[in-house]
Write a protein that holds these residues in place. Structure first.
Motif, short mmCIF file in Angstrom:
data_model
loop_
_atom_site.label_atom_id
_atom_site.label_comp_id
_atom_site.label_asym_id
_atom_site.label_seq_id
_atom_site.Cartn_x
_atom_site.Cartn_y
_atom_site.Cartn_z
N GLY A 424 96.50 32.07 -33.18
CA GLY A 424 97.95 31.70 -32.79
C GLY A 424 99.08 31.81 -33.67
N TRP A 425 100.27 31.80 -33.00
CA TRP A 425 101.43 31.64 -33.75
C TRP A 425 101.81 30.79 -34.88
CZ3 TRP A 425 104.83 35.16 -34.56
CH2 TRP A 425 106.20 35.05 -34.84
N ALA A 426 100.91 29.58 -34.62
CA ALA A 426 101.40 28.57 -35.95
C ALA A 426 100.13 28.93 -36.70
CB ALA A 426 100.67 27.33 -35.11
N GLN A 427 99.28 29.65 -36.74
CA GLN A 427 98.23 29.86 -37.74
C GLN A 427 99.10 30.85 -38.67
OE1 GLN A 427 97.16 28.85 -34.48
NE2 GLN A 427 96.52 26.99 -35.53
N TRP A 458 103.00 42.46 -26.49
CA TRP A 458 103.45 42.71 -28.09
C TRP A 458 103.23 41.65 -29.05
CZ3 TRP A 458 103.17 47.60 -27.60
CH2 TRP A 458 103.58 48.21 -26.44
N LEU A 459 103.51 40.37 -28.67
CA LEU A 459 103.55 39.22 -29.42
C LEU A 459 102.09 38.81 -29.66
CD1 LEU A 459 104.95 36.96 -31.13
CD2 LEU A 459 105.04 35.44 -29.00
N ASP A 460 101.14 39.04 -28.99
CA ASP A 460 99.88 38.75 -28.92
C ASP A 460 99.29 39.91 -30.15
OD1 ASP A 460 99.83 36.66 -27.30
OD2 ASP A 460 98.57 37.48 -25.77
N LEU A 461 99.52 41.05 -29.94
CA LEU A 461 99.06 42.03 -30.72
C LEU A 461 99.69 41.73 -32.08
CD1 LEU A 461 99.27 45.22 -28.39
CD2 LEU A 461 97.05 43.76 -29.07
N TYR A 462 100.74 41.47 -32.40
CA TYR A 462 101.21 41.16 -33.66
C TYR A 462 100.64 40.07 -34.22
CZ TYR A 462 104.49 39.63 -37.13
OH TYR A 462 105.18 39.27 -38.36
N ILE A 463 100.29 39.03 -33.54
CA ILE A 463 99.55 37.71 -34.14
C ILE A 463 98.16 38.22 -34.34
CG2 ILE A 463 98.68 35.70 -33.37
CD1 ILE A 463 101.00 35.12 -31.56
N VAL A 464 97.28 38.99 -33.56
CA VAL A 464 96.12 39.43 -34.04
C VAL A 464 96.10 40.45 -35.11
CG1 VAL A 464 94.17 40.95 -33.33
CG2 VAL A 464 95.08 39.42 -31.59
N PHE A 465 97.24 41.08 -35.19
CA PHE A 465 97.40 42.05 -36.50
C PHE A 465 97.46 41.14 -37.80
CE2 PHE A 465 99.79 44.58 -39.55
CZ PHE A 465 99.04 45.82 -39.65
N MET A 466 98.41 40.09 -37.70
CA MET A 466 98.77 39.23 -38.96
C MET A 466 97.74 38.03 -39.26
SD MET A 466 101.46 40.63 -40.12
CE MET A 466 101.78 39.28 -41.21
N PRO A 469 95.73 38.53 -42.74
CA PRO A 469 96.44 38.34 -44.04
C PRO A 469 96.88 36.78 -43.98
CG PRO A 469 97.89 39.67 -42.64
CD PRO A 469 96.48 39.80 -42.10
N ALA A 470 97.13 36.08 -43.03
CA ALA A 470 97.21 34.58 -42.79
C ALA A 470 96.15 33.89 -43.15
CB ALA A 470 97.68 34.24 -41.39
N ILE A 471 95.01 34.05 -42.94
CA ILE A 471 93.77 33.55 -43.59
C ILE A 471 93.41 33.82 -44.96
CG2 ILE A 471 91.17 33.89 -43.12
CD1 ILE A 471 91.40 34.69 -40.25
N LEU A 472 93.78 34.99 -45.37
CA LEU A 472 93.72 35.04 -46.97
C LEU A 472 94.68 34.47 -47.73
CD1 LEU A 472 92.91 38.97 -46.82
CD2 LEU A 472 91.39 37.32 -47.01
N SER A 473 95.86 34.09 -46.91
CA SER A 473 96.84 33.42 -48.02
C SER A 473 96.91 31.87 -47.73
CB SER A 473 98.24 33.86 -47.39
OG SER A 473 98.59 33.56 -45.94
N THR A 474 95.96 31.22 -46.66
CA THR A 474 95.92 30.08 -46.34
C THR A 474 94.99 29.25 -47.57
OG1 THR A 474 96.54 30.18 -44.00
CG2 THR A 474 95.54 28.12 -44.85
N LYS A 475 95.38 28.12 -48.08
CA LYS A 475 94.59 27.62 -49.14
C LYS A 475 93.78 26.22 -48.47
CE LYS A 475 97.12 29.56 -53.13
NZ LYS A 475 97.71 29.20 -54.33
N GLU A 476 94.64 25.36 -47.73
CA GLU A 476 94.39 24.11 -47.20
C GLU A 476 93.35 24.19 -46.03
OE1 GLU A 476 97.65 21.99 -46.46
OE2 GLU A 476 98.47 22.05 -48.77
#
Length: 478
Positions: A424-427, A458-466, A469-476
């Motif tokens: 999602g957008w928050a993630q 388009w927002l959904d596809l952008y979120i899927v694409f991002m 990198p969001a998973i890789l950058s989250t530490k908590e």
């Protein structure tokens, strides 16, 4: 921040925006024609007459493309926003290319190109347009990071409305407006810094800032009851080279982004409406089916390997089902790979996981960190009780700092107006993992509600694409 803005005035100089847009138009014209020129070079020794004819037609088509882009709003004020704007670019380029196809098929021009060449031309230019937009957004972000904006803005008046506007601009602003501080005549009675922005002085200081071209826009946020004072300020500011806007009162501001609706001839703010209506639910369902099917096929080796690893690592089933809140607050059973020991499974998430949590298995620690444990939810998507993108579903007993989510955030249930999602957008904005503070759940809900209000394919596809990198950058995430 003020010093950076004062030292960075080139964006606001007369004619800069016109020159910048002119440069973009030239770039778009070249992008529209360049693939065709490359294809022409690949042809077997075209004659000089063919070269001259085709190049002349390409120049005409490049100019026509820019005219079409202008007519369809590609160069509108939104050009300087933070939006990707891929949809408007696709529509504009497709419209321009349809004229080219008419030239090709109806007028029998450009005979040197085959249908395959035309398809390559269309998609090559489309990809280049997308890359150019991403580079522009990167350039805008760089300028903003260095304090450069098209308009340096101040807020006149320290009120609740002023704070609301300041926080909103700082969170959602773009290169069109850079907030550099507050102005208020009560300098001795208010803090010297508000919302991280300095108090720049009183209205006389404001006049000096405007005349020295350090301020280009003034937002008047005085109480509307002070009509006489507002009128006097507007009259004075109109004598200077500055944009002036009146900030509505706080109640109007909170609903100002809503659509205006006509009720019996009276214009009203539509404060709540169905988030997905018309064809949107069908489009999103088709999107979910396609992405979930493709995801299951492509990720099947990972799914099988993870299931095997979970079974070998500890006794118990590979999958775990947990009750979570779904669409309209209905309970759904969400699939996950089991990441805890069977005898320590927390089915209602009454206790959040922490670093070095003894309940988590060795494999479980890895699959939770990488979000592989969430992949079985692709089957939830096929079943129809989840989407690929949407607010993350939470277990029934989850808490933030010991407070149930629905008590911690008043608007919490509003996120259940759409199906929950795997991502999602928050993630992708950094709010993934443990919610050990009230602030984290408040920000997560804020992003979820923003996603619901701005939904698009388009927002959904952008979120899927991002998401990766969001998973890789989250530490908590534990």
């Amino acid at each position: 921040m003020l010093e950076k803005s004062i030292d960075s005035r080139f964006l606001t100089r007369a004619g800069f925006m016109e020159l910048f847009i002119a440069g973009v138009k030239v770039t778009h014209a070249l992008t529209a024609a360049l693939p065709a020129v490359i294809l022409l070079f690949c042809l077997e020794s075209p004659s000089s007459d063919v070269w001259h004819t085709v190049l002349g037609l390409l120049v005409f088509f490049a100019v026509l493309t820019v005219i079409m882009f202008k007519a369809l709003g590609v160069y509108s004020e939104d050009f300087f926003s933070n939006r990707l704007r891929f949809r408007v670019m696709l529509m504009a380029w497709t419209s321009a290319f349809c004229i080219l196809l008419f030239m090709y098929q109806g007028l029998h021009l450009l005979p040197v190109f085959s249908v395959r060449d035309l398809a390559l031309w269309f998609f090559a230019s489309l990809i280049m347009f997308g890359i150019e937009r991403l580079l522009l957004l990167h350039l805008f972000r760089y300028w903003m990071d260095t304090g450069k904006y098209l308009q340096r803005t101040v807020i006149l008046g320290f009120t609740e409305s002023a704070l609301f506007v300041a926080e909103h601009i700082q969170r959602n602003g773009d290169i069109r407006s850079g907030l550099i501080g507050f102005i208020d005549d009560r300098t001795e009675r208010i803090p010297t810094e508000l919302s991280g922005l300095p108090l720049l002085g009183n209205s006389r200081d404001l006049e000096k800032l405007i005349r020295s071209e350090q301020v280009n826009q003034v937002l008047i946020a005085l109480p509307w009851a002070a009509e006489a004072r507002i009128g006097g300020l507007v009259k004075r500011l109109r004598q200077m080279s500055v944009n002036v806007a009146l900030v509505p009162d706080i109640t109007t501001l909170r609903f100002g982004h809503n659509r205006i609706t006509d009720v019996a001839g009276i214009l009203m703010f539509n404060t709540s409406e169905l988030p997905l209506k018309g064809w949107s639910p069908l489009i999103k369902r088709c999107e979910d089916l396609v992405l979930a099917t493709v995801g299951i096929v492509l990720l099947s080796p990972i799914l099988l390997a993870t299931a095997l690893a979970v079974r070998l690592d500890s006794k118990g089933p590979a999958l775990f089902r947990q009750k979570r809140y779904g669409y309209n607050d209905r309970l759904i059973r969400v699939f996950k790979f089991r990441s805890m020991y069977v005898n320590q499974t927390d089915r209602n998430a009454e206790r959040q996981t922490t670093r070095e949590d003894p309940r988590i298995t060795r494999v479980g620690r890895f699959i939770r960190k990488t979000s592989i444990d969430e992949l079985p939810q692709l089957f939830n998507v096929l079943m129809g009780n989840m989407s690929i993108v949407g607010p993350r579903p939470h277990a029934t007993a989850t808490k933030a700092a010991g407070v149930p989510f629905e008590e911690a955030v008043r608007e919490y249930s509003s996120r259940h107006r759409v199906k929950p999602g795997i991502t999602g957008w928050a993630q992708i904005n950094g709010y993934r993992g443990e919610t050990d503070t009230l602030y984290k759940i408040q920000k997560r809900v804020e992003y979820d509600l923003e996603y619901i209000s701005k939904w698009s394919v388009w927002l959904d596809l952008y979120i899927v694409f991002m998401t990766i990198p969001a998973i890789l950058s989250t530490k908590e995430v534990y």
